[in-house]
Design a protein around this motif. Structure first.
Motif, PDB file in Angstrom:
ATOM      1  N   ALA A  55       0.834  -1.207   0.000  1.00 17.12           N
ATOM      2  CA  ALA A  55       0.000   0.000   0.000  1.00 17.12           C
ATOM      3  C   ALA A  55       0.865   1.251   0.000  1.00 17.12           C
ATOM      4  CB  ALA A  55      -0.930  -0.010   1.208  1.00 17.12           C
ATOM      5  N   LYS A  56       1.894   1.261   0.814  1.00 18.32           N
ATOM      6  CA  LYS A  56       2.779   2.426   0.891  1.00 18.32           C
ATOM      7  C   LYS A  56       3.498   2.660  -0.434  1.00 18.32           C
ATOM      8  CE  LYS A  56       3.415   2.024   5.847  1.00 18.32           C
ATOM      9  NZ  LYS A  56       4.323   1.703   6.946  1.00 18.32           N
ATOM     10  N   ARG A  57       4.011   1.600  -1.021  1.00 21.59           N
ATOM     11  CA  ARG A  57       4.746   1.752  -2.279  1.00 21.59           C
ATOM     12  C   ARG A  57       3.826   2.189  -3.414  1.00 21.59           C
ATOM     13  NH1 ARG A  57       7.145  -1.639   0.961  1.00 21.59           N
ATOM     14  NH2 ARG A  57       9.395  -1.775   1.049  1.00 21.59           N
ATOM     15  N   LEU A  58       2.654   1.568  -3.502  1.00 20.18           N
ATOM     16  CA  LEU A  58       1.703   1.946  -4.543  1.00 20.18           C
ATOM     17  C   LEU A  58       1.221   3.379  -4.336  1.00 20.18           C
ATOM     18  CD1 LEU A  58      -0.313  -1.394  -4.699  1.00 20.18           C
ATOM     19  CD2 LEU A  58       1.206  -0.493  -6.479  1.00 20.18           C
ATOM     20  N   GLY A  59       0.943   3.750  -3.092  1.00 20.04           N
ATOM     21  CA  GLY A  59       0.511   5.107  -2.797  1.00 20.04           C
ATOM     22  C   GLY A  59       1.549   6.141  -3.183  1.00 20.04           C
ATOM     23  N   ARG A  60       2.818   5.844  -2.900  1.00 26.58           N
ATOM     24  CA  ARG A  60       3.902   6.763  -3.281  1.00 26.58           C
ATOM     25  C   ARG A  60       3.989   6.924  -4.793  1.00 26.58           C
ATOM     26  NH1 ARG A  60       8.060   3.905  -0.175  1.00 26.58           N
ATOM     27  NH2 ARG A  60       7.137   3.972   1.864  1.00 26.58           N
ATOM     28  N   ALA A  61       3.559   5.886  -5.521  1.00 29.10           N
ATOM     29  CA  ALA A  61       3.581   5.937  -6.987  1.00 29.10           C
ATOM     30  C   ALA A  61       2.334   6.631  -7.542  1.00 29.10           C
ATOM     31  CB  ALA A  61       3.693   4.522  -7.553  1.00 29.10           C
ATOM     32  N   GLY A  62       1.457   7.122  -6.645  1.00 34.08           N
ATOM     33  CA  GLY A  62       0.275   7.841  -7.082  1.00 34.08           C
ATOM     34  C   GLY A  62      -0.927   6.953  -7.370  1.00 34.08           C
ATOM     35  N   ILE A  63      -0.861   5.716  -6.955  1.00 33.74           N
ATOM     36  CA  ILE A  63      -1.946   4.773  -7.205  1.00 33.74           C
ATOM     37  C   ILE A  63      -2.866   4.727  -5.991  1.00 33.74           C
ATOM     38  CG2 ILE A  63      -2.501   2.337  -7.652  1.00 33.74           C
ATOM     39  CD1 ILE A  63       0.343   2.209  -8.974  1.00 33.74           C
ATOM     40  N   ARG A  64      -4.149   4.774  -6.242  1.00 36.25           N
ATOM     41  CA  ARG A  64      -5.130   4.665  -5.162  1.00 36.25           C
ATOM     42  C   ARG A  64      -5.273   3.199  -4.780  1.00 36.25           C
ATOM     43  NH1 ARG A  64     -10.905   4.820  -4.508  1.00 36.25           N
ATOM     44  NH2 ARG A  64     -11.163   4.489  -6.735  1.00 36.25           N
ATOM     45  N   VAL A  65      -5.212   2.921  -3.492  1.00 40.84           N
ATOM     46  CA  VAL A  65      -5.321   1.544  -3.011  1.00 40.84           C
ATOM     47  C   VAL A  65      -6.510   1.401  -2.067  1.00 40.84           C
ATOM     48  CG1 VAL A  65      -2.876   0.993  -3.269  1.00 40.84           C
ATOM     49  CG2 VAL A  65      -3.687   1.930  -1.118  1.00 40.84           C
ATOM     50  N   LEU A  66      -7.089   0.227  -2.102  1.00 39.39           N
ATOM     51  CA  LEU A  66      -8.169  -0.141  -1.192  1.00 39.39           C
ATOM     52  C   LEU A  66      -7.610  -1.188  -0.252  1.00 39.39           C
ATOM     53  CD1 LEU A  66     -11.039  -0.545  -3.803  1.00 39.39           C
ATOM     54  CD2 LEU A  66     -10.431   1.497  -2.477  1.00 39.39           C
ATOM     55  N   ILE A  67      -7.489  -0.855   1.010  1.00 41.32           N
ATOM     56  CA  ILE A  67      -6.969  -1.794   1.992  1.00 41.32           C
ATOM     57  C   ILE A  67      -8.141  -2.597   2.538  1.00 41.32           C
ATOM     58  CG2 ILE A  67      -5.833  -2.062   4.222  1.00 41.32           C
ATOM     59  CD1 ILE A  67      -4.209   0.399   3.567  1.00 41.32           C
TER      60      ILE A  67
END
Length: 120
Positions: free
Chosen positions: A22-34
């Motif tokens: 989640a952290k890595r994807l978020g840093r890449a600007g991707i919205r994540v659903l946990i």
């Protein structure tokens, strides 16, 4: 991918692997659903300061909303999770990160000689 694209779901996303992704994807600007079995756990994880691109969902809702799904559950819950979510995963990209790892023995254990993904 940009922030305008569809979200990526992390099923069982409150553990070490799910949060790391989640952290890595978020840093890449991707919205994540946990996703989590318990929404309160998903909300706590998504509320971390460095997860501003994350939203909390139940596993069911996360799987329903996303087209790309990372399965990050412990092996003990692997089969039950897949059975419960199977209709929602059909036709979607599923990345299964589950490893049959025996923590005490510190080794991978293959049930019937198959990995968790192969068994799925």
């Amino acid at each position: 991918m940009t922030g305008g694209t569809a979200p990526i779901a992390l099923i069982g996303g409150t553990g070490h692997l799910g949060l790391g992704l989640a952290k890595r994807l978020g840093r890449a600007g991707i919205r994540v659903l946990i996703g989590s079995r318990e929404i309160s756990r998903a909300e706590a994880a998504a509320g971390e300061a460095d997860l501003s691109r994350a939203s909390a969902r139940t596993n069911h809702d996360a799987a329903r909303e996303a087209e790309i799904i990372f399965l990050t559950v412990p092996v003990e819950g692997h089969e039950a999770t897949l059975r419960a979510l199977a209709p929602l995963l059909e036709g979607k990209i599923v990345v299964d990160t589950t490893v049959s790892y025996d923590r005490r023995a510190r080794r991978v254990v293959l049930a019937d000689g198959l990995s968790a993904a192969e068994r799925a």
